[in-house]
Design an enzyme around this catalytic site. Structure first.
Site, PDB file in Angstrom:
ATOM      1  CG  ASP A   1      42.274  45.208  29.539  1.00 15.68           C
ATOM      2  OD1 ASP A   1      41.673  44.290  30.131  1.00 15.68           O
ATOM      3  OD2 ASP A   1      42.070  45.497  28.357  1.00 15.68           O
TER       4      ASP A   1
ATOM      5  CG  ASP B   1      39.290  41.274  31.087  1.00 20.47           C
ATOM      6  OD1 ASP B   1      40.316  41.957  31.246  1.00 20.47           O
ATOM      7  OD2 ASP B   1      38.342  41.638  30.380  1.00 20.47           O
TER       8      ASP B   1
END
Length: 406
Positions: free
Chosen positions: A79, A285
């Protein structure tokens, strides 16, 4: 910040859709540190590259690392939108169910809790103190997933480019004892790769020849047995022909990797992001599958795509909502999209643009922002590109790559 799960809420059918993701190799230069998610070395500097295999499952890319002494294998979500590294730990009465055994800190000889008096405890935005003077953490994500536990240090083991194990001591991480949210049973935690002080890249940078890393994500159709790697530090630079580079934009929320999107072209038709382009208007992201755009831009892109696909959009499936989807037994033959970042044009083919929530259905891998939520360049769009994040030069580089071939 792990926005990926919000897409499952947004579109129920897409929950199974994200089942087909993977990571592939990294073609970065290997002087340095190609992560096999096996941590650094007990000494101060990692002289060779380190590699970490990464696979995909239910819309998330999972990186393999080893934690503790003796080392225990962990699969955790990659992440770039958050900075905390954490895994579920025994005891875990309030945790989501995971397929593999949880990490037991009592069985590791190198586990150490962080005291409330330590400056490391101050890295946390939300922390408390146990009766034993141990630093407690509470870390939340945009989809309302939360991890609670103890802040600790532990040895993490990675694999070097030469195949040797490399142990890196005193890596700061969260030992989660109460974790809730939209996690799948393969996720044993999250590897925060954002630009905050607790992220893996921030902790590895001083030891690995630089605060930089690169990734190559395989497209969603790739067999789950195919993995890719991530590279950290020296040697992770993305170089060679066809490389385009865009500047990172610093913000007060320095955890996020923000760049500037000028607009999107559907084939030859250019659609500006906005009349007044703001610097750093979109974040990259890896924890979010779809690409989120302002509603006005999304509507214009969806209309142009619809006009260029000969099939009739699905209108009789309530589970799809207003998502643009088509029925076809073959890969959808749609237009290309070019994302015009400042200084870098990144072209996406249908395999990066359309995702299959179920057999015979393909949906546009874009979604509308809700309210004032940020725009996000999601991991579907990142596939089949070698992407390098150089936090020292403050740039992101893209190189078109067949990530399944390396």
């Amino acid at each position: 910040m792990v926005f990926s799960k919000s897409f499952y809420t947004y579109l129920t059918i897409i929950s199974l859709l994200f089942n087909l993701f993977h990571f592939s190799y990294i073609e970065a230069q290997n002087d340095g540190f190609t992560v096999n998610l096996i941590r650094k070395r007990p000494n101060n500097i990692i002289t060779n590259g380190v590699q970490a295999p990464t696979k995909a499952y239910l819309g998330q890319y999972l990186m393999e690392l080893y934690i503790g002494t003796p080392p225990i294998k962990i699969l955790a979500e990659v992440d770039t939108g958050s900075d905390l590294v954490w895994v579920q730990c025994v005891p875990c009465p309030g945790c989501y169910e995971q397929m593999n055994p949880m990490f037991d800190p009592l069985k590791s000889s190198t586990y150490n809790n962080i005291s409330c008096d330590s400056p490391l405890c101050q890295h946390l935005y939300s922390h408390g103190c146990s009766p034993e003077n141990i630093c407690n953490y509470n870390y939340g994500y945009a989809d309302n997933s939360v991890t609670n536990g103890l802040l600790a240090q532990e040895t993490i083991t990675l694999t070097s480019n030469t195949g040797k194990s490399v142990g890196v001591p005193k890596i700061l991480f969260g030992c989660g004892h109460n974790d809730t949210g939209n996690f799948n049973d393969h996720e044993m935690g999250i590897i925060g790769l954002g630009n905050g002080p607790m992220s893996l890249i921030s902790q590895l940078g001083p030891l690995s020849g630089g605060k930089k890393f690169s990734q190559c994500l395989v497209p969603f159709h790739t067999d789950i047995s195919i993995s890719s790697k991530m590279s950290f530090g020296k040697g992770s630079e993305v170089l060679g022909v066809d490389v385009v580079t865009t500047p990172l934009v610093s913000t007060e929320q320095d955890i996020q990797y923000r760049v500037t999107l000028l607009g999107i072209s559907v084939e030859e038709t250019f659609l500006p992001f906005d009349t007044n382009i703001a610097k750093g208007n979109i974040m990259i992201d890896s924890g979010t599958p779809p690409t989120y755009l302002p509603q006005a831009l999304y509507d214009r892109v969806a209309t142009e795509v619809r006009n260029r696909v000969s099939l009739k959009p699905i209108s009789d499936d309530p589970s799809i909502g207003d998502q643009l989807c088509y029925r076809t037994q073959n890969n959808l033959n749609g237009p290309t999209l070019t994302f015009h970042f400042e200084g870098a044009n990144v072209t996406l083919t249908p395999v990066q643009i359309f995702i299959p929530p179920k057999d015979g259905v393909f949906c546009l891998a874009l979604a509308k922002n809700s309210g004032n939520d940020p725009s996000i360049y999601g991991n579907f769009a990142q596939s089949n590109y070698l992407i390098g994040f150089d936090l020292e030069k403050q740039v992101v580089s893209f190189k078109p790559t067949d990530c399944t071939k390396h």
